[in-house]
Design a protein around this motif. Structure first.
Motif, PDB file in Angstrom:
ATOM      1  N   UNK A  87     -80.847 -67.358 -99.842  1.00 16.76           N
ATOM      2  CA  UNK A  87     -82.054 -67.763-100.552  1.00 16.76           C
ATOM      3  C   UNK A  87     -82.428 -69.198-100.189  1.00 16.76           C
ATOM      4  N   UNK A  88     -81.413 -70.035 -99.910  1.00 15.74           N
ATOM      5  CA  UNK A  88     -81.743 -71.412 -99.531  1.00 15.74           C
ATOM      6  C   UNK A  88     -82.377 -71.433 -98.139  1.00 15.74           C
ATOM      7  N   UNK A  89     -81.848 -70.588 -97.238  1.00 15.25           N
ATOM      8  CA  UNK A  89     -82.387 -70.581 -95.876  1.00 15.25           C
ATOM      9  C   UNK A  89     -83.692 -69.806 -95.781  1.00 15.25           C
ATOM     10  N   UNK A  90     -83.779 -68.671 -96.505  1.00 19.02           N
ATOM     11  CA  UNK A  90     -84.961 -67.805 -96.416  1.00 19.02           C
ATOM     12  C   UNK A  90     -85.514 -67.530 -97.805  1.00 19.02           C
ATOM     13  N   UNK A  91     -86.190 -68.503 -98.407  1.00 15.42           N
ATOM     14  CA  UNK A  91     -86.640 -68.317 -99.793  1.00 15.42           C
ATOM     15  C   UNK A  91     -87.669 -67.194 -99.943  1.00 15.42           C
ATOM     16  N   UNK A  92     -88.284 -66.756 -98.851  1.00 13.73           N
ATOM     17  CA  UNK A  92     -89.295 -65.706 -98.990  1.00 13.73           C
ATOM     18  C   UNK A  92     -88.792 -64.339 -98.569  1.00 13.73           C
ATOM     19  N   UNK A 135     -84.495 -60.445-102.153  1.00 17.06           N
ATOM     20  CA  UNK A 135     -83.749 -60.651-100.925  1.00 17.06           C
ATOM     21  C   UNK A 135     -84.477 -60.029 -99.750  1.00 17.06           C
TER      22      UNK A 135
END
Lengths: 289, 326
Positions: free
Chosen positions: B305-310, B263
């Motif tokens: 996680x969908x918006x900011x996978x990194x 996260x």
């Protein structure tokens, strides 16, 4: 002794079915589906609702479980895993997503079905008794037969249908499959749906014997991970072998090690660790699959 | 480190050591001390997980080491009467030594295989704690005394926590100092020769082995440092709750340590700290939602996680100069 073997086979058939779904998803998308145990519990609750609350026949519940979970799997793949896999720098990010989905399903199950242990009435009464050497209730035999036929049907489907062939190609080499004209996106979705469907099916089968509750999801996932580690991740035959081996070990261990207390799983874990340090890819897995 | 980074560190220290206690005093939310102390300690364990990510391994077994560390400290304090502050490094060392023996075989595994084996490891630790006589089985070890005074040549360095009027604040300060030290060490490791070698392992293990990097040795070193952090975090966590059970750290905790790293962002040293703060504090704040707590919490994780996978630290806001705050 015969009784232990029969129990092991019975457990193994169910375990193999869980492991099959997990290994299918893994081989197609390289995703370790943490939510597999929760999907299985969800399937069990669907069958419970249909059979115990709506009063419909068991087989309807079973089919509905499979359908509901299949649709759920397809949606999860299309709207969650696909965008994340496309955009993340490291493949492992899908693990966070899978774990998030596991939490989410836990929450949904809690809100929809509550946290009580649920079961459905026996489907068949009576006990099969062979000279007191093998004693097994008829409903367990029925579940065993259903599980075995589901496994056989799955293998046939993977082996002989067009979809199955496409999915096997995808598992072997994603890029090559795409170059050969396989619709990778579509078959990934189908594969995920199929994996989730198998989880739902086992849940539906088990609710008739042991019942189901919210807390069973996590441990089921761990067991499924162990099975595909024994057999080798991403290999169908490996998943089946792993399921039967774990079922057998559990059955034997619970009988032989009972005098030393509750250490069956500890022993199995330690054996697994030793086994994996000798053969890291499992029985039938590809190295670094 | 340049002047700007020193300054930022100083500001951070001022905020957590002076600003936060002041804010808690002003708002009267004393329970936040416990929450924030937990965040600080759990982020130490997450830092360890992050280091194993740094060598390209997905570690879901940190719960095992926090449990081992916790039990080591609890047994040393209650049965041998060792000072808690001494047991802290001892617990870490015990974990580091155990992790060498466990790590040697299992670090040969990669990818999901390593992930699954470490997940199983957490379960092994829990079952061992249940089965061994010294850990007192399911009853656990309870009523562990608060940390005693630590003095050197008659000079009190850390006062006896039992005599303090506000042990919560003391625990908080101690946890924050430990966290800062831990992340300083992590920063140092990442920017040292060892860190560069670890990065080469993460990118391509065969290649780095072929140019003469001793990969097996490096893997074990990184893993034992990671386990050391887990042990220290577990030991201090136990001294706060004053009790330890086999279920104190379980698979869920191991998964959470991993989630914290994801996260926050796997490419950033401060990632696990931020991740732990968001996940643990977020969970605590959502408590008012009652039965919808888990639903909202998990939806937020999925959304993130969908918006900011990194990871959160991959936001452009944190990367003005490019390259990230490594």
């Amino acid at each position: 002794m015969e009784q232990i073997l029969v129990n092991g086979l019975y457990l193994g058939a169910q375990y193999a079915l869980i492991a099959l779904g997990l290994t299918l998803i893994f081989s197609l998308m390289n995703v370790l589906n943490f939510a597999h145990g929760q999907m299985y519990v969800f399937g069990g609750f669907v069958t419970y609702t249909v059979v115990a609350q709506l009063g419909l026949p068991f087989i309807v519940g079973l089919l509905l479980s499979a359908v509901v979970l299949g649709v759920m799997g397809a949606l999860i793949e299309k709207f969650l895993f696909r965008p994340v896999i496309a955009r993340s720098k490291r493949e492992e990010s899908t693990m966070l997503l899978a774990a998030g989905i596991a939490f989410f399903l836990d929450a949904v199950i809690l809100l929809l079905f509550g946290e009580k242990q649920r079961g459905i009435p026996k489907i068949v009464d009576g006990v099969f008794n062979w000279d007191f050497r093998i004693v097994i209730p008829y409903d367990r035999i029925l579940i065993f037969v259903l599980a075995i036929s589901a496994i056989v049907a799955f293998i046939m489907y993977m082996q002989y249908s067009k979809t199955g062939r496409a999915m096997r190609a995808l598992a072997q080499d994603r890029v090559a499959a795409e170059l050969m004209g396989v619709d990778v996106k579509y078959y990934s979705m189908i594969g995920f749906a199929l994996g989730a469907m198998l989880a739902g099916l086992v849940g539906g089968l088990l609710v008739s014997i042991t019942g189901i509750n919210l807390g069973m999801g996590g441990p089921a996932s761990i067991k499924a991970f162990m099975m595909i580690m024994i057999g080798g991740a991403g290999v169908i035959s490996g998943a089946i072998a792993g399921g039967f081996i774990l079922g057998m070990m559990e059955s034997v261990g619970l009988t032989l090690l009972a005098v030393y207390g509750d250490i069956t799983y500890l022993v199995i874990f330690v054996m697994l660790m030793i086994f994996l340090s000798i053969r890291p890819q499992g029985l039938m897995g590809k190295p670094w699959g | 480190m340049n002047t700007k980074k020193w300054l930022l560190t100083l500001v951070f220290l001022l905020i957590v050591l002076v600003g936060v206690p002041w804010a808690i005093n002003a708002s009267g939310r004393w329970d936040f001390y416990y929450t924030l102390t937990s965040v600080a300690l759990l982020s130490i364990a997450s830092a360890g997980v992050w280091l194993t990510f740094y060598i390209g391994r997905i570690n879901i077994g940190q719960g095992a080491y926090t449990l081992i560390g916790g039990y080591a400290s609890a047994i040393l304090v209650t049965q041998l009467g060792v000072n808690f502050w001494l047991t802290l490094p001892l617990a870490g060392l015990a974990c580091a030594i155990i992790s060498v023996f466990i790590g040697l075989p299992i670090l040969r595994l990669r990818g999901v295989y390593f992930a699954m084996v470490t997940l199983v490891l957490t379960e092994v630790a829990r079952l061992t704690a249940l089965a061994l006589p010294i850990t007192n089985g399911a009853k656990g070890i309870v009523s562990i005394p608060l940390p005693a005074e630590l003095s050197l040549f008659g000079l009190t360095i850390i006062p006896d926590f039992a005599t303090l009027e506000n042990p919560k604040l003391a625990f908080y300060i101690a946890a924050v100092i430990m966290m800062v030290l831990c992340y300083a060490a992590l920063y140092r490791i990442v920017n040292s020769r060892l860190g560069h070698l670890c990065r080469s392992l993460q990118q391509n293990e065969e290649l780095s082995a072929s140019i003469g990097v001793n990969t097996a040795y490096l893997r074990v070193i990184a893993y034992s440092i990671s386990s050391f952090m887990g042990g220290v975090a577990g030991a201090s966590f136990v001294s706060i709750s004053q009790s330890i059970y086999p279920s104190t750290f379980q698979v869920v905790d191991s998964v959470n340590f991993m989630l914290n790293c994801f996260l926050g962002g796997l490419g950033y040293v401060l990632g696990p700290m931020l991740g732990t703060l968001m996940l643990y504090f977020g969970w605590d704040l959502l408590f008012t939602m009652g039965k919808y707590q888990l639903l909202i919490y998990s939806s937020l994780i999925i959304l993130l996680i969908v918006l900011l996978p990194n990871g959160i630290l991959s936001l452009p806001l944190f990367n003005k100069r490019g390259g990230g705050p490594k």
